[in-house]
Write a protein that holds these residues in place. Sequence first.
Motif, PDB file in Angstrom:
ATOM      1  N   HIS A 681     -28.363  -3.186  14.629  1.00  0.00           N
ATOM      2  CA  HIS A 681     -29.734  -3.029  15.101  1.00  0.00           C
ATOM      3  C   HIS A 681     -29.831  -3.321  16.594  1.00  0.00           C
ATOM      4  N   TYR A 682     -29.249  -4.443  17.038  1.00  0.00           N
ATOM      5  CA  TYR A 682     -29.296  -4.809  18.451  1.00  0.00           C
ATOM      6  C   TYR A 682     -28.469  -3.857  19.305  1.00  0.00           C
ATOM      7  N   LEU A 683     -27.351  -3.387  18.760  1.00  0.00           N
ATOM      8  CA  LEU A 683     -26.502  -2.471  19.520  1.00  0.00           C
ATOM      9  C   LEU A 683     -27.254  -1.171  19.810  1.00  0.00           C
ATOM     10  N   VAL A 684     -27.959  -0.646  18.816  1.00  0.00           N
ATOM     11  CA  VAL A 684     -28.735   0.577  19.037  1.00  0.00           C
ATOM     12  C   VAL A 684     -29.902   0.293  19.972  1.00  0.00           C
ATOM     13  N   ALA A 685     -30.524  -0.883  19.819  1.00  0.00           N
ATOM     14  CA  ALA A 685     -31.657  -1.250  20.681  1.00  0.00           C
ATOM     15  C   ALA A 685     -31.229  -1.401  22.134  1.00  0.00           C
ATOM     16  N   SER A 686     -29.951  -1.665  22.366  1.00  0.00           N
ATOM     17  CA  SER A 686     -29.462  -1.834  23.743  1.00  0.00           C
ATOM     18  C   SER A 686     -29.575  -0.550  24.547  1.00  0.00           C
ATOM     19  N   GLY A 687     -29.694   0.577  23.855  1.00  0.00           N
ATOM     20  CA  GLY A 687     -29.733   1.863  24.530  1.00  0.00           C
ATOM     21  C   GLY A 687     -28.362   2.464  24.755  1.00  0.00           C
ATOM     22  N   ALA A 688     -27.339   1.849  24.163  1.00  0.00           N
ATOM     23  CA  ALA A 688     -25.983   2.370  24.311  1.00  0.00           C
ATOM     24  C   ALA A 688     -25.936   3.839  23.884  1.00  0.00           C
ATOM     25  N   ALA A 689     -25.281   4.645  24.671  1.00  0.00           N
ATOM     26  CA  ALA A 689     -25.259   6.085  24.416  1.00  0.00           C
ATOM     27  C   ALA A 689     -24.671   6.423  23.050  1.00  0.00           C
ATOM     28  N   ASP A 690     -23.692   5.616  22.624  1.00  0.00           N
ATOM     29  CA  ASP A 690     -23.049   5.912  21.347  1.00  0.00           C
ATOM     30  C   ASP A 690     -23.696   5.161  20.176  1.00  0.00           C
ATOM     31  N   GLY A 691     -24.837   4.492  20.428  1.00  0.00           N
ATOM     32  CA  GLY A 691     -25.494   3.724  19.374  1.00  0.00           C
ATOM     33  C   GLY A 691     -25.845   4.550  18.141  1.00  0.00           C
ATOM     34  N   PRO A 692     -26.550   5.690  18.295  1.00  0.00           N
ATOM     35  CA  PRO A 692     -26.876   6.499  17.113  1.00  0.00           C
ATOM     36  C   PRO A 692     -25.640   6.985  16.363  1.00  0.00           C
ATOM     37  N   ALA A 693     -24.583   7.311  17.089  1.00  0.00           N
ATOM     38  CA  ALA A 693     -23.360   7.771  16.428  1.00  0.00           C
ATOM     39  C   ALA A 693     -22.726   6.650  15.611  1.00  0.00           C
ATOM     40  N   ILE A 694     -22.745   5.417  16.143  1.00  0.00           N
ATOM     41  CA  ILE A 694     -22.197   4.273  15.395  1.00  0.00           C
ATOM     42  C   ILE A 694     -23.035   4.026  14.146  1.00  0.00           C
ATOM     43  N   ALA A 695     -24.370   4.121  14.284  1.00  0.00           N
ATOM     44  CA  ALA A 695     -25.244   3.935  13.126  1.00  0.00           C
ATOM     45  C   ALA A 695     -25.007   5.018  12.081  1.00  0.00           C
ATOM     46  N   PHE A 696     -24.834   6.246  12.542  1.00  0.00           N
ATOM     47  CA  PHE A 696     -24.599   7.337  11.593  1.00  0.00           C
ATOM     48  C   PHE A 696     -23.261   7.177  10.891  1.00  0.00           C
ATOM     49  N   ASP A 697     -22.273   6.700  11.623  1.00  0.00           N
ATOM     50  CA  ASP A 697     -20.966   6.442  11.005  1.00  0.00           C
ATOM     51  C   ASP A 697     -21.088   5.377   9.913  1.00  0.00           C
ATOM     52  N   GLN A 698     -21.841   4.311  10.181  1.00  0.00           N
ATOM     53  CA  GLN A 698     -22.052   3.301   9.129  1.00  0.00           C
ATOM     54  C   GLN A 698     -22.781   3.909   7.941  1.00  0.00           C
ATOM     55  N   PHE A 699     -23.782   4.713   8.225  1.00  0.00           N
ATOM     56  CA  PHE A 699     -24.531   5.375   7.159  1.00  0.00           C
ATOM     57  C   PHE A 699     -23.610   6.241   6.308  1.00  0.00           C
ATOM     58  N   SER A 700     -22.757   6.983   6.935  1.00  0.00           N
ATOM     59  CA  SER A 700     -21.893   7.941   6.219  1.00  0.00           C
ATOM     60  C   SER A 700     -20.760   7.254   5.468  1.00  0.00           C
ATOM     61  N   GLN A 701     -20.217   6.186   6.042  1.00  0.00           N
ATOM     62  CA  GLN A 701     -19.033   5.550   5.475  1.00  0.00           C
ATOM     63  C   GLN A 701     -19.344   4.399   4.522  1.00  0.00           C
ATOM     64  N   ALA A 702     -20.585   3.953   4.469  1.00  0.00           N
ATOM     65  CA  ALA A 702     -20.925   2.775   3.672  1.00  0.00           C
ATOM     66  C   ALA A 702     -20.610   2.980   2.196  1.00  0.00           C
ATOM     67  N   ASP A 703     -20.071   1.925   1.565  1.00  0.00           N
ATOM     68  CA  ASP A 703     -19.823   1.980   0.125  1.00  0.00           C
ATOM     69  C   ASP A 703     -20.913   1.212  -0.631  1.00  0.00           C
ATOM     70  N   ASN A 704     -22.026   0.918   0.046  1.00  0.00           N
ATOM     71  CA  ASN A 704     -23.104   0.157  -0.591  1.00  0.00           C
ATOM     72  C   ASN A 704     -24.428   0.515   0.072  1.00  0.00           C
ATOM     73  N   MET A 705     -25.523   0.328  -0.691  1.00  0.00           N
ATOM     74  CA  MET A 705     -26.839   0.688  -0.193  1.00  0.00           C
ATOM     75  C   MET A 705     -27.324  -0.248   0.908  1.00  0.00           C
ATOM     76  N   THR A 706     -26.856  -1.498   0.922  1.00  0.00           N
ATOM     77  CA  THR A 706     -27.305  -2.442   1.941  1.00  0.00           C
ATOM     78  C   THR A 706     -26.989  -1.914   3.337  1.00  0.00           C
ATOM     79  N   GLU A 707     -25.763  -1.479   3.542  1.00  0.00           N
ATOM     80  CA  GLU A 707     -25.379  -0.965   4.865  1.00  0.00           C
ATOM     81  C   GLU A 707     -25.910   0.444   5.093  1.00  0.00           C
ATOM     82  N   ARG A 708     -25.999   1.222   4.028  1.00  0.00           N
ATOM     83  CA  ARG A 708     -26.494   2.594   4.190  1.00  0.00           C
ATOM     84  C   ARG A 708     -27.969   2.588   4.596  1.00  0.00           C
ATOM     85  N   GLN A 709     -28.794   1.815   3.896  1.00  0.00           N
ATOM     86  CA  GLN A 709     -30.213   1.819   4.230  1.00  0.00           C
ATOM     87  C   GLN A 709     -30.477   1.150   5.579  1.00  0.00           C
TER      88      GLN A 709
END
Length: 864
Positions: A681-709
């Motif tokens: 959450h903080y990493l994306v809030a930092s405005g880092a250019a790759d923030g959305p891509a890192i979040a999407f990678d977690q969303f795609s690779q998560a093996d559980n709903m906690t990390e996916r949601q």
Amino acid sequence: MDIHASTASPAVIRRSDYRAPDWLVPDIALRFELDAALTTVRATLSVTRNGQHDRPLRLDGDGLVPLEVRVDGRVLDQAEWHLEAGALILTLPNDAHQVETLVELAPERNSKLMGLYASGGLLCTQCEAEGFRRITFFPDRPDILSRYSVHMSAAKARFPILLANGDPVEQGEGDNGRHWAVWNDPYPKPCYLFALVAGDLACNADRFVTMSGREVQLGIWVKEADLPRTAHAMQALKNSMAWDERVYGREYDLDVFNIVAVADFNFGAMENKGLNIFNSRYILADPDTATDIDYDGVEGVVAHEYFHNWSGNRVTCRDWFQLSLKEGFTVFRDQNFSADMGSHAVKRIEDVRILRAGQFPEDSGPLAHPVRPESYMEISNFYTATIYNKGAELIRMIALMLGPERFRAGCDLYFDRHDGQAATCEDFVRAMEDGGGIDLGQFRLWYEQAGTPRVRALMAHDPASGTVELALTQSVPPTPGQPEKQPMAIPLRVALFDRATGTHHGDELLKLTQAEQRFTFPDFAAAPVLSINRDFSAPVIVDSDRSQADLAFLSAHDDDPFARYEAMQQLMVNVLVGRIGGQSADDAAVVDAIRHTLTDSTLDPAFVAEAIRLPSEAYLGDQMHMVDPDAIHAARDALQHRIGAELEPLWRDIHARLRANGFSLSPAAKGARKLRNAALHYLVASGAADGPAIAFDQFSQADNMTERQAALGTLANGESAERIAALDIFYNRYRADPLTLDKWFQTQAFAFHPGTVDLIEELGRHKDFTLTNPNRVRALYGAFSGNQWAFHHRSGKGYRLVADCILALDPINPQTAARLVPPLGRWKRFGPERAGLMQAELRRILDRPGLSKDVLEQVRKSLD
């Protein structure tokens, strides 16, 4: 006369008017011929006159028409009975009679979900608070305790499973493809605890051996496809049974304990004796569809309803004004159970956050009421955070003042003294006094006075004498109907820290009982740092003269986890409120405190995730005389960005380091996920250019709903191609799973996205949105009204959308509709423009003819 018309004045029920029942019903036999379209109910009541009087028998009814009325076997003609405001009135000559009635019901047309209704192919009941009168004529009040015998008959192909309260007695085959079953409950209970379920269900069966060696058959009944998602609930049930024996000495008393999960339910669950009926969201859980919060919710709610077997069923409420007698006490019990199952520190923080988010605003608004209310129009409106969460805090304060042994003695006395009775809050307090050897005379004000007390703490150090004086003052703000308040008995845990060593001289319990009191502490060569209301020992607001440096010190050194968390939160609040007010704010102090917390290897990751979390926008609004949603959002967003940007390397390291190789529900694994999601959450809030891509990678690779949601929620706040893709993927993956699809609606309703208010309008027309399912309504409109920035959009569109929902929902399900009113009722906390818009929507609702008394009461009070 239509009692639901907005021009009517619904009767006000007052606690002071309580009178013992005129007639008792020791036994009742119910015979159901079940069918979704048309069900008949034959009720046979053994009634006895209570005392010397000649008053008639009044049997409450709601929408019922008697097809037949018998007294002592004789069919009465219509001249021998009459209906009055829905109730059946009978004049009976003798002191004991047998009264029999026959009625017809249409379960599939019962959209209110009270009484007997259809849900997902099942027939089920919900009777608390006054739903039993929608099933049969009966004196529907909690102090009528009866033994129930239930005979059910239904088409076997459609309803192969027939369940009711108590233990099964017999079953058999009938004619024309029907079958039947008989259940008896040997323990007298109020009618609000009656339950029945019929349907095509599969069972997760297990057993539990009680402390006296009795074997109890356990069953969790769900649709066949949902069986794999019931394992966690079953384990929670067994853990709850063992915990209640160990901690309270309470043993289960029937041969069977059943739970049924239903899709359409107004509440979280219901503690019906031996047959708990649950909203499916609090039973079904697996890693793919349930977050860690969901798992905790299942565990806590299963425990809560099971614990009601003693704190609610064996000892029940005399009247509905005593609702917190069972609910506050049982919330306290389930909170302690959950703490024992996981982290005491994190659980306490979570519970206080929930209290502050729901109950504190309630206590400061037009719907404020005491833990034991004095009056109501519609009892369903009093299933509130005050009754539940503040009620639990009252029990916690008593337990703190008594200590574990004396509190257990008081509980034992309460259960033994009132087993099989309908009791009052006063009965509970008296048992605590008698069993624990304490005078709680002044403490009773907590049950009588609404409002959250404010405590002002000022500390002075005298270098010459080495003494510290702590001056405490208390005040309770005016609330509707209570302009003047008396001082409360407030237990405050405090410690004074040596600034040089980071240690304290001992934890003390101070009892603030006067408007002003002073406490003196010796042997302090230097001025110490005050840690106050440790472990949140009292549900109060503390104002102190502690500096930002003091708070930073406590956020690094306080050995009470809640106080350490609280110091960090106050540090953040001070910066944010200052920024909102246009003052220069020391953001660096917050960043440094978070850095220190993140790098302290001795701390539990779950605690760290809580400590570094910024206060919510709603909580920040509660700290201000006048709420400015736009300024609050801007200030919080800016601080979040700075924390993200300045600590970006830490966030990247934590997020990468805490990636797990497999799913586990261990406390360590849950804590790691919590902290990893905070880092994202903080990493994306930092405005880092790759923030959305890192979040999407977690969303795609998560093996559980906690990390996916969590990743989906982070993406939903911003504008990116990843946001659109993730929402589409989530919807297409879970569109057939109603509980998980609720998360899709909820995530978008909570989002800090500039277009959220327009999106809500669009989602309200979505093909998968429905007003008939309370979970779906809460996921969209309930979540949206809790999104301060979006709901309070300057255009007033958010207010209109929620008001439209209330008006559309009220004829379908007035209970759920009424729960959407309170956010509109807080208009006095906002500027004139927003206040006027909210008032206009409330008046528009009030002008609707035929408004339910549920919504009518809430709107009228909100406009006062």
